[in-house]
Design an enzyme around this catalytic site. Structure first.
Site, PDB file in Angstrom:
ATOM      1  N   TYR A 134      38.180 -20.522 -31.003  1.00 10.42           N
ATOM      2  CA  TYR A 134      37.161 -21.342 -30.335  1.00 10.42           C
ATOM      3  C   TYR A 134      35.970 -20.600 -30.499  1.00 10.42           C
ATOM      4  CZ  TYR A 134      40.850 -23.678 -27.801  1.00 10.42           C
ATOM      5  OH  TYR A 134      41.968 -24.447 -27.109  1.00 10.42           O
TER       6      TYR A 134
ATOM      7  N   ASP B  90      39.247 -29.920 -30.387  1.00 11.64           N
ATOM      8  CA  ASP B  90      39.625 -31.154 -29.531  1.00 11.64           C
ATOM      9  C   ASP B  90      39.717 -30.663 -28.028  1.00 11.64           C
ATOM     10  OD1 ASP B  90      41.814 -29.585 -29.313  1.00 11.64           O
ATOM     11  OD2 ASP B  90      43.409 -30.719 -30.304  1.00 11.64           O
TER      12      ASP B  90
ATOM     13  N   HIS C 264      46.219 -31.547 -29.037  1.00  9.77           N
ATOM     14  CA  HIS C 264      46.459 -30.212 -28.310  1.00  9.77           C
ATOM     15  C   HIS C 264      47.763 -30.181 -27.218  1.00  9.77           C
ATOM     16  CE1 HIS C 264      43.632 -27.046 -27.593  1.00  9.77           C
ATOM     17  NE2 HIS C 264      44.352 -26.581 -26.515  1.00  9.77           N
TER      18      HIS C 264
HETATM   19  C1  FMN Z   1      50.247 -22.706 -23.134  1.00  9.14           C
HETATM   20  C2  FMN Z   1      49.379 -23.414 -24.146  1.00  9.14           C
HETATM   21  C3  FMN Z   1      48.193 -22.890 -24.794  1.00  9.14           C
HETATM   22  C4  FMN Z   1      47.610 -23.205 -25.894  1.00  9.14           C
HETATM   23  N1  FMN Z   1      46.332 -22.854 -26.259  1.00  9.14           N
HETATM   24  C5  FMN Z   1      45.731 -23.013 -27.224  1.00  9.14           C
HETATM   25  C6  FMN Z   1      44.479 -22.432 -27.920  1.00  9.14           C
HETATM   26  O1  FMN Z   1      44.220 -21.261 -27.319  1.00  9.14           O
HETATM   27  N2  FMN Z   1      43.960 -22.833 -28.923  1.00  9.14           N
HETATM   28  C7  FMN Z   1      44.448 -24.049 -29.550  1.00  9.14           C
HETATM   29  O2  FMN Z   1      43.786 -24.404 -30.563  1.00  9.14           O
HETATM   30  N3  FMN Z   1      45.476 -24.907 -29.269  1.00  9.14           N
HETATM   31  C8  FMN Z   1      46.083 -24.339 -27.904  1.00  9.14           C
HETATM   32  N4  FMN Z   1      47.273 -24.982 -27.704  1.00  9.14           N
HETATM   33  C9  FMN Z   1      48.001 -26.062 -28.452  1.00  9.14           C
HETATM   34  C10 FMN Z   1      48.745 -25.728 -29.369  1.00  9.14           C
HETATM   35  O3  FMN Z   1      48.020 -25.027 -30.177  1.00  9.14           O
HETATM   36  C11 FMN Z   1      49.259 -26.856 -30.137  1.00  9.14           C
HETATM   37  O4  FMN Z   1      48.358 -27.870 -30.566  1.00  9.14           O
HETATM   38  C12 FMN Z   1      50.171 -27.751 -29.184  1.00  9.14           C
HETATM   39  O5  FMN Z   1      51.117 -26.688 -28.436  1.00  9.14           O
HETATM   40  C13 FMN Z   1      51.390 -28.173 -30.123  1.00  9.14           C
HETATM   41  O6  FMN Z   1      52.152 -28.992 -29.160  1.00  9.14           O
HETATM   42  P1  FMN Z   1      53.583 -28.857 -28.715  1.00  9.14           P
HETATM   43  O7  FMN Z   1      53.444 -27.466 -27.831  1.00  9.14           O
HETATM   44  O8  FMN Z   1      54.263 -29.761 -28.150  1.00  9.14           O
HETATM   45  O9  FMN Z   1      54.421 -28.133 -30.099  1.00  9.14           O
HETATM   46  C14 FMN Z   1      47.997 -24.446 -26.456  1.00  9.14           C
HETATM   47  C15 FMN Z   1      49.187 -24.997 -26.210  1.00  9.14           C
HETATM   48  C16 FMN Z   1      49.976 -24.398 -24.812  1.00  9.14           C
HETATM   49  C17 FMN Z   1      51.150 -25.013 -24.440  1.00  9.14           C
END
Ligand code: FMN
Ligand code: NAG
Length: 257
Positions: free
Chosen positions: A49, A78, A146
């Site tokens: 980020y 995003d 996301h």
């Molecule tokens: C608990 C949690 C924390 C996340 N933190 C980030 C993050 O710090 N940066 C980011 O780019 N995406 C983050 N994401 C999104 C994930 O990178 C990813 O895009 C998403 O989980 C994919 O969907 P799925 O969980 O259905 O596989 C997060 C998702 C979750 C569930």
């Protein structure tokens, strides 16, 4: 959230099962702690980020990422604002990225000059933005909403991939297009690959698997590999490198009562 060794289990499971791991900046463990556990020659990308308002902070993060040996920066674009998460609020769980941020394509052009690493954009959610990414020579994008955690109603990566396929399928050859969100079964992977997506990502399944530590992560990867192989077999696609749009019927069907 799931295991005391946190992301260390993921970097090790990814090495063991030979898949790409992209640690998040806001992981429980630091960039350096995770990098120290990499296997010989293991490839990782680093999610970041960034703040368009503070280049000192950005330069510092880029330096740490380069020193960690990551092969690419995954710049998440995003989450312009904190996500409205009602269920999380009930459990008093906050968001990692809770400040407002605003980025322009000019900022991207500036950012790529600050590092020798390729800068991948994570969180592209429309054909128009995918086209702009190609125009700005972005080497790869991750179609993502996301995990549906930022804005209710945001299109899924599958919907955006279909939109690209229908209106500008050449984009799949102009840059690498990856996708994540809701990938759970082998058939989810095959649909995205058939459209021209080069790789898919999983978030939550790994978080849940981590209750069982590194072994859980490995088991998840093995299970998904097996599902992909079985589903590809049933699809009549013995070589995944040859999967293409013709393996799935993408024409919208009319509802008949
Ligand atoms: C608990 C949690 C924390 C996340 N933190 C980030 C993050 O710090 N940066 C980011 O780019 N995406 C983050 N994401 C999104 C994930 O990178 C990813 O895009 C998403 O989980 C994919 O969907 P799925 O969980 O259905 O596989 C997060 C998702 C979750 C569930
Ligand atoms: C910018 O980031 C640097 C390094 O993290 C920090 O020391 C500094 O206070 C920040 N500047 C502003 C204006 O927030």
């Amino acid at each position: 959230m799931a295991h005391p060794d946190a992301e260390i289990n993921f970097v090790k499971a990814a090495a063991k099962e030979n898949i790409l791991y992209m640690p998040a900046l806001f992981a429980t463990r630091t960039i350096e702690e995770i990098a120290a556990e990499k296997a010989e020659g293991q490839v990782t990308f680093q999610q970041l980020y960034l703040s368009a308002e503070n280049d000192t902070e950005t330069e510092e993060l880029i330096r740490r990422t380069e020193e960690s040996g990551a092969k690419a920066i995954v710049f998440t674009v995003d989450s312009a604002a904190d996500g409205n998460r009602h269920r999380a609020a009930r459990y008093d769980v906050g968001s990692a990225d809770s400040s407002y941020s605003s980025f322009t394509w000019e900022y991207y052009d500036k950012l790529v000059k600050m590092t020798k690493l390729p800068v991948i954009l994570k969180g592209i959610g429309s054909l128009a933005d995918a086209e702009l990414a190609a125009k700005h020579n972005v080497p790869a994008i991750i179609l993502s909403n996301h995990g549906g955690r930022q804005l209710d109603g945001a299109p899924t990566s599958l919907e955006v991939a279909i939109e690209i396929h229908q209106k500008n399928r050449d984009l799949f050859t102009k840059m690498e297009i990856f996708a994540d969100g809701g990938v759970r079964y082998g058939s989810d992977v095959l649909k995205l690959l058939a459209l021209g997506v080069k790789a898919v990502g999983l978030g939550r399944p790994f978080m849940y698997a981590n209750i069982y530590g590194q072994e859980g992560g490995e088991r998840l990867i093995q299970q998904l590999k097996k599902e992909i192989a079985l589903d590809a077999g049933n699809l009549g696609c013995p070589d995944l490198r040859k999967i293409n749009e013709d393996f799935v019927d993408w024409t919208p069907k009319q509802c008949v009562n």
